[in-house]
Motif scaffolding. Structure first.
Motif, PDB file in Angstrom:
ATOM      1  N   GLY A  35     -53.681 -57.841 -40.811  1.00  0.00           N
ATOM      2  CA  GLY A  35     -53.434 -57.442 -42.155  1.00  0.00           C
ATOM      3  C   GLY A  35     -54.816 -56.678 -42.760  1.00  0.00           C
ATOM      4  N   ALA A  36     -54.533 -55.524 -43.221  1.00  0.00           N
ATOM      5  CA  ALA A  36     -55.702 -54.902 -43.858  1.00  0.00           C
ATOM      6  C   ALA A  36     -55.481 -54.154 -45.073  1.00  0.00           C
ATOM      7  CB  ALA A  36     -56.355 -53.775 -42.937  1.00  0.00           C
ATOM      8  N   LEU A  37     -56.542 -53.885 -45.776  1.00  0.00           N
ATOM      9  CA  LEU A  37     -56.034 -52.850 -47.017  1.00  0.00           C
ATOM     10  C   LEU A  37     -57.106 -51.535 -46.503  1.00  0.00           C
ATOM     11  CD1 LEU A  37     -57.456 -55.100 -50.187  1.00  0.00           C
ATOM     12  CD2 LEU A  37     -55.162 -54.708 -49.134  1.00  0.00           C
ATOM     13  N   ARG A  38     -56.624 -50.552 -47.225  1.00  0.00           N
ATOM     14  CA  ARG A  38     -57.200 -49.171 -46.776  1.00  0.00           C
ATOM     15  C   ARG A  38     -58.426 -49.122 -47.496  1.00  0.00           C
ATOM     16  NH1 ARG A  38     -54.467 -45.967 -43.300  1.00  0.00           N
ATOM     17  NH2 ARG A  38     -52.233 -46.368 -42.861  1.00  0.00           N
ATOM     18  N   PHE A  39     -59.639 -49.925 -47.144  1.00  0.00           N
ATOM     19  CA  PHE A  39     -60.846 -49.884 -47.988  1.00  0.00           C
ATOM     20  C   PHE A  39     -61.953 -49.798 -47.031  1.00  0.00           C
ATOM     21  CE2 PHE A  39     -59.829 -52.886 -51.970  1.00  0.00           C
ATOM     22  CZ  PHE A  39     -58.777 -51.863 -52.433  1.00  0.00           C
ATOM     23  N   THR A  40     -62.958 -49.264 -47.281  1.00  0.00           N
ATOM     24  CA  THR A  40     -64.220 -49.538 -46.535  1.00  0.00           C
ATOM     25  C   THR A  40     -64.529 -50.664 -46.031  1.00  0.00           C
ATOM     26  OG1 THR A  40     -64.810 -47.121 -47.276  1.00  0.00           O
ATOM     27  CG2 THR A  40     -66.584 -48.416 -46.059  1.00  0.00           C
ATOM     28  N   SER A  41     -64.251 -51.710 -46.956  1.00  0.00           N
ATOM     29  CA  SER A  41     -64.766 -52.997 -46.824  1.00  0.00           C
ATOM     30  C   SER A  41     -63.943 -53.859 -45.481  1.00  0.00           C
ATOM     31  CB  SER A  41     -64.453 -53.803 -47.834  1.00  0.00           C
ATOM     32  OG  SER A  41     -63.406 -53.670 -48.482  1.00  0.00           O
ATOM     33  N   PHE A  65     -50.869 -52.530 -43.202  1.00  0.00           N
ATOM     34  CA  PHE A  65     -51.504 -52.371 -44.455  1.00  0.00           C
ATOM     35  C   PHE A  65     -50.737 -52.831 -45.808  1.00  0.00           C
ATOM     36  CE2 PHE A  65     -55.054 -50.194 -42.802  1.00  0.00           C
ATOM     37  CZ  PHE A  65     -54.594 -49.669 -41.401  1.00  0.00           C
ATOM     38  N   PHE A  66     -51.589 -53.161 -46.663  1.00  0.00           N
ATOM     39  CA  PHE A  66     -51.066 -53.866 -47.872  1.00  0.00           C
ATOM     40  C   PHE A  66     -51.814 -53.256 -48.880  1.00  0.00           C
ATOM     41  CE2 PHE A  66     -50.389 -56.943 -44.526  1.00  0.00           C
ATOM     42  CZ  PHE A  66     -49.205 -57.281 -44.610  1.00  0.00           C
ATOM     43  N   GLN A  67     -51.409 -53.577 -50.439  1.00  0.00           N
ATOM     44  CA  GLN A  67     -51.951 -53.085 -51.451  1.00  0.00           C
ATOM     45  C   GLN A  67     -52.454 -53.984 -52.303  1.00  0.00           C
ATOM     46  OE1 GLN A  67     -49.581 -49.785 -53.348  1.00  0.00           O
ATOM     47  NE2 GLN A  67     -48.460 -49.402 -51.457  1.00  0.00           N
ATOM     48  N   ALA A  68     -52.250 -55.457 -51.800  1.00  0.00           N
ATOM     49  CA  ALA A  68     -53.017 -56.583 -52.771  1.00  0.00           C
ATOM     50  C   ALA A  68     -53.187 -57.414 -51.656  1.00  0.00           C
ATOM     51  CB  ALA A  68     -52.101 -56.855 -53.933  1.00  0.00           C
TER      52      ALA A  68
END
Length: 337
Positions: A35-41, A65-68
């Motif tokens: 699971g991941a967010l589309r963030f550089t982090s 991919f998730f949004q929270a």
């Protein structure tokens, strides 16, 4: 939620890590979902995937991919995802209390000298005089959900300033951005790859740094289901090894900048496959570079920060007083900072 999968990805070898390496894949063709967010982090997972570090461990990875953060924690507990990187939230802690989830490492951290998360003001609030966090009293602060990392950060900042703040839960990061742009909320805190482009485009103003209020904040953690932690040790250790290699490459290219300009450019291009995918590369590049905060070496975890976060959740009545770091963290996997 979207999905992306690639099998057998191979690439250049990254810097060696101190976690023990296998001589060859002991888990050939072991499938797992991250699971991941589309963030550089979240770049350590992306790098491990693109450069074949997961494949080196015999892991066939699929991303969801998730949004929270909270829905990601639920997905881990339900078995819809095997491993994930996200902030400590009330939902994650509650799942750990129920024996459904465990933190197994650390990821993104605030670090002195590294440009970190920013505190933003809407244009309307800034023009009305909220030019620093000292003016937060009586203002509204955007969060995804009650008990999210945004709630924790906003509460700690407000407490330090003696401010009475109204928190507005908006469920998704995109909705918080929209509310900030339109002036429906006065303030927010977010990673620099989102904060700086918003400010640069004139859509908001940066009025402070989270690190001024939360030095050494363990922003995100690596976690899995309690079942994986207890019963899938080889797979879990393999995931952490690959993740750590990805983090080393990321830090060398964009944080410590020891790998050279070409490596930095290659890293940004790799991350662009996952972050700001709706923008042309040249328009996305600055935002990605701006998001380059430290990802902990060897997935080390700042237990002092974890304890502080648990203490805040308890003080707000969001979790039970009986919950301890042992409830949340499986320390048998953790390199403790």
């Amino acid at each position: 939620m979207t999905q992306f999968t690639r099998r057998g990805a191979m690439g250049a070898m990254g810097a060696a890590v101190t976690l023990p390496m296998l001589a060859g894949p002991a888990l050939a063709q072991t499938k797992l979902t991250v699971g991941a967010l589309r963030f550089t982090s979240h770049a350590a997972s992306f790098v491990a995937f693109e450069r074949g570090y997961f494949a080196d461990e015999g892991l066939e990875v699929e991303f969801k991919f998730f949004q929270a953060a909270q829905p990601m924690a639920v997905a881990i507990a339900s078995g819809d995802a095997d491993y994930a990187v996200t902030a400590i939230s009330g939902g994650l802690i509650s799942l750990a209390e129920k024996g459904a989830a465990k933190v197994i490492g650390g990821a993104l951290s605030e670090e002195k000298g590294i440009d970190g998360q920013k505190i933003l003001a809407s244009n309307a609030a800034y023009e009305a005089g909220m030019t620093s966090p000292a003016a937060l009293d009586g203002k509204s602060f955007g969060i995804t959900q009650a008990g999210s990392s945004f709630h924790y950060m906003g509460s700690k900042i407000a407490a330090a300033e003696g401010a009475d703040v109204t928190f507005k839960p908006l469920q998704k990061v995109g909705a918080v951005i929209g509310a900030l742009k339109s002036g429906q909320i006065d303030a927010w805190s977010i990673v620099p790859h989102i904060a700086k482009p918003l400010a640069g485009a004139g859509a908001a103003h940066i009025i402070g740094n989270v690190s001024d209020y939360l030095p050494d904040y363990q922003v995100t953690t690596v976690f899995t289901s309690a079942r994986n932690a207890a019963n899938e040790r080889a797979k879990t250790q393999a995931f952490l090894r690959a993740f750590a290699r990805g983090a080393d490459d990321f830090n060398a290219a964009l944080v410590d900048k020891t790998a050279g300009d070409d490596a930095a450019e290659d890293m940004v291009k790799l991350i662009h496959k996952y972050v700001y995918t709706d923008r042309e590369y040249e328009k996305a590049k600055a935002g990605i570079v701006n998001g380059a905060m430290r990802i902990n070496k060897n997935a080390a975890l700042n237990m002092g920060s974890v304890q502080d976060q648990l203490g805040w959740f308890q003080s707000e009545g969001l979790i039970k007083d009986s919950i301890t770091t042992e409830t949340l963290v499986d320390t048998s996997y953790v390199d403790i900072m």
